[in-house]
Motif scaffolding. Structure first.
Motif, short mmCIF file in Angstrom:
data_model
loop_
_atom_site.label_atom_id
_atom_site.label_comp_id
_atom_site.label_asym_id
_atom_site.label_seq_id
_atom_site.Cartn_x
_atom_site.Cartn_y
_atom_site.Cartn_z
N ALA A 185 8.38 -14.54 -12.02
CA ALA A 185 7.62 -15.62 -11.39
C ALA A 185 7.67 -16.90 -12.22
O ALA A 185 7.84 -18.01 -11.68
N LEU A 186 7.55 -16.77 -13.55
CA LEU A 186 7.61 -17.95 -14.42
C LEU A 186 8.99 -18.60 -14.36
O LEU A 186 9.11 -19.84 -14.36
N THR A 187 10.03 -17.79 -14.34
CA THR A 187 11.39 -18.32 -14.22
C THR A 187 11.56 -19.07 -12.90
O THR A 187 12.14 -20.17 -12.85
N THR A 188 11.04 -18.50 -11.83
CA THR A 188 11.12 -19.15 -10.51
C THR A 188 10.42 -20.50 -10.51
O THR A 188 10.96 -21.49 -10.00
N ALA B 269 0.82 -1.21 0.00
CA ALA B 269 0.00 0.00 0.00
C ALA B 269 0.85 1.26 0.00
O ALA B 269 0.47 2.29 -0.55
N ALA B 270 2.05 1.16 0.61
CA ALA B 270 2.93 2.32 0.68
C ALA B 270 3.63 2.60 -0.64
O ALA B 270 4.14 3.70 -0.86
N GLY B 271 3.63 1.63 -1.54
CA GLY B 271 4.29 1.80 -2.83
C GLY B 271 3.43 2.60 -3.79
O GLY B 271 2.33 3.04 -3.48
N ASN B 272 3.95 2.79 -5.00
CA ASN B 272 3.23 3.51 -6.04
C ASN B 272 3.48 2.82 -7.37
O ASN B 272 4.13 1.78 -7.45
N SER B 273 2.98 3.40 -8.43
CA SER B 273 3.09 2.77 -9.74
C SER B 273 4.54 2.59 -10.18
O SER B 273 4.86 1.70 -10.97
N ALA B 274 5.43 3.41 -9.66
CA ALA B 274 6.84 3.30 -10.04
C ALA B 274 7.49 2.03 -9.51
O ALA B 274 8.50 1.58 -10.01
N THR B 275 6.91 1.48 -8.42
CA THR B 275 7.51 0.28 -7.81
C THR B 275 6.95 -1.00 -8.45
O THR B 275 7.43 -2.09 -8.12
N TRP B 276 5.97 -0.87 -9.31
CA TRP B 276 5.35 -2.05 -9.91
C TRP B 276 5.75 -2.16 -11.38
O TRP B 276 5.67 -1.19 -12.13
N ASP B 277 6.17 -3.32 -11.77
CA ASP B 277 6.48 -3.63 -13.17
C ASP B 277 5.86 -4.99 -13.45
O ASP B 277 6.52 -6.02 -13.31
N PRO B 278 4.56 -5.03 -13.84
CA PRO B 278 3.85 -6.32 -13.98
C PRO B 278 4.55 -7.28 -14.95
O PRO B 278 4.61 -8.48 -14.68
N ALA B 279 5.10 -6.77 -16.05
CA ALA B 279 5.75 -7.65 -17.02
C ALA B 279 6.98 -8.31 -16.40
O ALA B 279 7.19 -9.53 -16.54
N ARG B 280 7.78 -7.52 -15.71
CA ARG B 280 8.98 -8.09 -15.09
C ARG B 280 8.61 -9.05 -13.96
O ARG B 280 9.25 -10.09 -13.78
N LEU B 281 7.58 -8.70 -13.19
CA LEU B 281 7.13 -9.58 -12.11
C LEU B 281 6.66 -10.92 -12.65
O LEU B 281 7.00 -11.98 -12.11
N THR B 282 5.89 -10.89 -13.74
CA THR B 282 5.38 -12.13 -14.34
C THR B 282 6.52 -12.98 -14.88
O THR B 282 6.56 -14.20 -14.66
N ASP B 283 7.44 -12.34 -15.59
CA ASP B 283 8.58 -13.09 -16.13
C ASP B 283 9.42 -13.71 -15.03
O ASP B 283 9.86 -14.87 -15.13
#
Length: 513
Positions: free
Chosen positions: A319-322, A303-317
């Motif tokens: 997670a799939l690698t993990t 909740a303390a974060g903002n849009s700059a801390t989120w990168d959905p594409a990088r997060l998804t990639d």
């Protein structure tokens, strides 16, 4: 023939395991002890005298005392939590027992460094021994809970009913009848906890508590001389051997499978009476501390974060690698653990003992030591896999082979060996007996071990940091990178994704109980 929950011996001492088991078990043992080759080269390259001066140093004695103290406290705490929660969720009339059995398994999904971070961010005064012990206990007790719960489901309830019929109360029946039957499972789980604590790097680093792992990491970072770190790692190996030997003596030689039909009905849940409310409070408090608190803390940082801390594409990639590397690591580890677990469960003798102890050799080594050992061997002998995914998968197998071996051994012990004897008497080859009888009977336990291995592979940090291919990130490495720069809001999405993905197999493990 009367059924009994105990008293089934393993294969007679004079019977040797088949080559079908010996050959792959030896391959697993060789892979597990490869880091020891590295330690031997590095520790002795400047002579035994220099290595001994490192081992005999006052700081080494201090690190030993700190590591053993932390291990003892965490193991004791995990035994109390694991045994009590297993009995409450399996053998008592606890309201919502099925729900609780799932909730108390979910701490497996919380990495130790995430637990340490969440507690430290709220209570900085916990830094040190107290915080390290708290974080490691709350993430480790399912290693005891799961095998103890499985043992409770497999034991014959008639023995407890006879004890109560003879006038012993619930507490005396538990201490004198139930607890001795749980000793092998509790000892195996306690061993895994002890090895996990000795090899943990993330929690003690964040809590700034010096143990062997942190001392080894500091030594590697501080100098190009690898001898001190190798010598410290060798001490950890000796501690591992001592722990495995002690656990082997503790669990004894008795089997735990029925030879006949036994008592087919399930145990009658024990009435809690006035203890119902305290039992519910106990379950709720453990779940709140181990699961709800870390999730709430991560929610705050999200909740303390903002849009700059989120990168959905990088997060998804990421997670799939993990998921990919963890699945490959769990598959290789399970295959290597199968022959070792079968030999440990069905055969006695020095060969079986040596193979089992060899499988545990790499688990107490810090991930950074295993990683550097594999780098050393890859550069010199198998250069094509240097900084490639197969080398990382091999590191997972070395580190977590004991997790799968313990699950496989327990599952095979629960399978009646008389069925294998019948198959052999009908002319089945050892390979067919293994494929058609042993593996199907032990499949649920083996699958549980594979799921548990998958979870710990996802959470592994130091070896992944050093062995991942260039440009590859996992959720653990991204989380560590962001946390290292105090970017807690940016780290929160990766921590939340890691817990969410790891919670799925953890949930299935709890639901299957």
């Amino acid at each position: 023939m009367r059924g009994t929950a105990t008293g089934v011996p393993r294969t007679p001492k004079g019977t040797r395991p088949s080559w079908v088991l010996i050959v792959p078990a030896c391959l697993a043992a060789v892979l597990a002890v490869l880091p020891l080759v590295y330690l031997g080269v590095r520790a002795l390259e400047r002579g035994p005298g220099h290595a001994w001066s490192v081992v005999a140093d006052d700081r080494t004695a201090l690190l030993l005392a700190r590591s053993l103290a932390l291990t003892a406290v965490v193991v004791a705490g995990c035994l109390v939590l694991g045994v009590s929660l297993a009995w409450l969720t399996v053998r008592s009339a606890l309201p919502g027992a099925r729900m609780w059995s799932v909730l108390v398994t979910l701490p497996l999904a919380v990495p130790s460094y995430v637990a340490a971070f969440t507690w430290l961010s709220v209570a900085p005064s916990l830094a040190g021994f107290a915080g390290s012990a708290l974080a490691l206990t709350l993430v480790s007790f399912p290693y005891v809970l799961l095998p103890v719960a499985a043992a409770l489901r497999g034991t014959d309830p008639a023995q407890e009913e006879v004890s109560r019929a003879l006038g012993l109360g619930p507490v005396r029946t538990f201490v004198r009848v139930t607890l001795p039957q749980l000793r092998p499972a509790a000892a195996g789980g306690g061993l895994l906890v002890a090895l996990y604590v000795l090899s943990d790097f993330g929690a003690v680093s964040l809590m700034r508590y010096d143990t062997f792992t942190r001392g080894i990491y500091t030594s590697y970072r501080a100098s190009f001389d690898r001898t001190p770190a190798a010598a410290l790692s060798a001490v950890l190996v000796l501690m591992t051997i001592a722990l495995v030997a002690a656990e082997t003596r503790t669990r004894g030689r008795a089997g735990h499978a029925r030879t006949g039909t036994g008592t087919a009905r399930p145990a009658v849940p024990a009435a809690l009476g006035r203890l119902r409310l305290p039992a519910l409070v106990w379950c709720g408090a453990v779940t709140a501390a181990a699961v709800a608190f870390p999730l709430a803390t991560l929610g705050y940082w999200l909740a303390a974060g903002n849009s700059a801390t989120w990168d959905p594409a990088r997060l998804t990639d990421t997670a799939l690698t993990t998921l990919g590397v963890a699945a490959a690591g769990a598959a290789l580890t399970g295959l290597l653990a199968l022959p070792v677990g079968v030999i440990a469960a069905r055969h006695r003798g020095r060969t079986a003992q040596l193979l089992e102890q060899a499988a545990y050799a790499g688990h107490a080594l810090p991930g950074i030591t295993v990683a550097l050992a594999l780098v050393f061997l890859a550069v010199r002998y198998v250069n094509p896999i240097y900084q490639e995914t197969p080398l990382l998968i091999c590191a997972y197998a070395v580190l977590f082979l004991p997790v799968a071996v313990a699950a496989t051994r327990a599952a095979v012990l629960q399978a009646p060996p008389v069925l294998e004897d019948v198959a052999r008497s009908l002319g089945r080859s050892p390979l067919r007996v293994l494929r058609e009888v042993t593996v199907p009977l032990a499949a649920p336990g083996v699958a549980a071990g594979a799921a548990l291995t998958f979870v710990v592979c996802m959470k592994e940090l130091p070896a992944t940091l050093l062995l991942r291919p260039t440009g590859m990130d996992t959720l653990a490495t991204r989380l560590w990178t962001e946390t290292g720069t105090a970017s807690y809001a940016a780290a929160a999405p990766y921590a939340a994704a890691l817990i969410l993905l790891a919670a799925i197999p953890s949930y299935l493990l709890g639901r299957s109980r």
